[in-house]
Design an enzyme around this catalytic site. Structure first.
Site, PDB file in Angstrom:
ATOM      1  CD  GLU A 237      -2.651   1.191   2.745  1.00 28.58           C
ATOM      2  OE1 GLU A 237      -2.192   0.232   3.759  1.00 28.58           O
ATOM      3  OE2 GLU A 237      -3.529   1.585   2.754  1.00 28.58           O
TER       4      GLU A 237
ATOM      5  CE  LYS B  44      -7.417   1.598   3.703  1.00 24.09           C
ATOM      6  NZ  LYS B  44      -6.106   1.742   4.024  1.00 24.09           N
TER       7      LYS B  44
ATOM      8  CB  CYS C 155      -4.656  -1.547   4.191  1.00 23.48           C
ATOM      9  SG  CYS C 155      -3.746  -1.737   5.870  1.00 23.48           S
TER      10      CYS C 155
END
Lengths: 294, 294
Positions: free
Chosen positions: B44, B117, B154
């Site tokens: 990331e 995200k 994540c």
């Protein structure tokens, strides 16, 4: 007030005689209570051999009504020992409709609630779609004197949706009575991968939802009595995990009453450091109710 | 036609200089391609230190447009080595709106797609809600020459919903670039439980959905440069797992380019013995879009 709850999962083998199986269950409940357990979980359909190895209309004769002999025996054991018991029955609802149903008995022997298995498998040796009408009660936890129990059954254990719905409704523990085993035709590596996957996905439900998980499997070799189906070899490995998926107790493949202390306060402390519920994108989950996103 | 796909996850440490970080990424992509990888995954936000340790409006200066220097550098490396690259950028969409965005570069250097995200964490040392506007593209896989990629980032890795939506849309691999580490104030046992939970839940996404998972974390100690925040210690342990959650390759906490061969045909064979998609109770999942089942 103590936040420790002592729990037990009963891992044993079943034979063809219901009375004998229920006697074994009662003995195990007594043993668990003697170890201080206030909640005792039995394997899926603990009153009989696993009868779904093949399809036989005669085997619907094993089904019993909700207030049949299995419930009566488990209620007596719950009351005798003052413990909450999670058991299962092959529930005859009406002629031609039977469910795979978990029943929860209060410590005074009364019925706390039931859960009818929602996800029904069908595989060689596990002909459940023949026997079990899919549950119609949804994913609703059951309130008891030891907490709000998210009781699910076997195949449900592979579905994150089921665990999540129970947690969103306030379940404090997830409980999976089950009957799962290895295919003797598989090689040792495949058998090990399957066992590890089964353990991993249930530990993941604990992690995703910040609550303990109890998985209770049967053990033993059960012969196929039709000659046309498959023998079953149940792998045991019942376990009790905490809210980070950490193993608190784990069995091998022998008969055992597995006992562990659960610190119920840890669920909240874990959820404070990992506040997954806070950040769910409920605005973007609508397709979870679709069969396929084509 | 071979069903084997060689993949690589690049686990390295980042410093304060973007050029140096992108140089490291390009070197790692070259190394992965030299090992036969056709898909290379970076951690990331691989162009910078993890800047969310504290809140500082100045740090929005690290953001760049979608066609900024990071994309250009990664596109060049993808094209030079003929590999598909999954990287990340701190995406400046307009003044006052930035996303944590994964970008996928085709083997010819073109942009295959992006993912913004969706689940944004916020914890001591991980002040992501300050920096990142939640993604608005939903959970849509990205088609590439090596397959349909379910790229998530994540914190998404803790959400079974995200993995399921990607799988239902036909994702063939789940990919999690990430930046996660231990809190140095935690004792060793807690650190170990967290690492194991992180590994377990991602392996469970493989199991629940019958597809491989690639998790790519950074390593290294990054000092808090504000004096008011927390240092970060990223735990590495990137891994590549198969569709039963079985580990194909796993790193420790040192810098490494981890390579594994994935047999893409196994996803279908696993789904045939564990046909979880067949039995989802889509009629009973509607409450998954609720915040709470009160």
């Amino acid at each position: 007030m103590s936040t420790t709850l002592t729990v037990a999962v009963v891992q044993h083998a079943m034979g063809p005689d219901r009375e004998a199986n229920l006697g074994l269950a009662a003995d195990a409940i007594a043993s668990a209570a003697g170890s201080g357990a206030r909640l005792v979980v039995l394997p899926e359909l603990q009153s009989s051999e696993y009868f779904c190895k093949y399809q036989d209309p005669e085997l619907f004769g094993l089904a019993e009504p909700l207030d049949g002999p299995t419930r009566q025996a488990l209620a007596r054991a719950a009351q005798d020992h003052g413990v909450v018991v999670v058991g299962g029955i092959f529930e005859q609802r009406m002629p031609g409709m039977a469910h795979n149903t978990a029943i929860v008995l209060e410590a005074d022997g009364s019925l706390a609630g039931i859960y009818r298995k929602m996800h029904i498998p069908d595989d060689p040796g596990y002909n459940e779609k023949f026997y079990f009408t899919p549950g119609d009660l949804g994913f609703e936890p059951i309130d008891t004197s030891v907490g709000r129990l998210g009781v699910l059954v076997c195949w449900d254990q592979w579905y994150p949706e089921a665990a999540r719905l129970m947690a969103l409704a306030g379940a404090e523990l997830l409980i999976y009575p089950t009957a799962i085993g290895a295919d003797p035709q598989d090689d040792r590596e495949e058998q090990q991968r399957q066992l590890d996957a089964w353990r991993t996905i249930q530990r993941a439900h604990a992690i995703a939802n910040g609550l303990p998980v109890l998985a209770c499997n049967r053990v033993g070799h059960e012969p196929d009595r039709s000659g046309a189906g498959r023998d079953a070899l149940f792998w045991g490995h019942s376990f009790i995990a905490g809210p980070q998926g950490e193993m608190l107790a784990e069995a091998d493949s022998s008969a055992v009453v597995l006992v562990a202390d659960i610190d119920l306060a840890r669920s909240e402390s874990v959820r404070r450091i990992w506040p997954f519920f806070r950040d769910r994108r409920v605005d973007a989950y609508q397709d979870l109710t679709r069969r396929f996103r084509g």
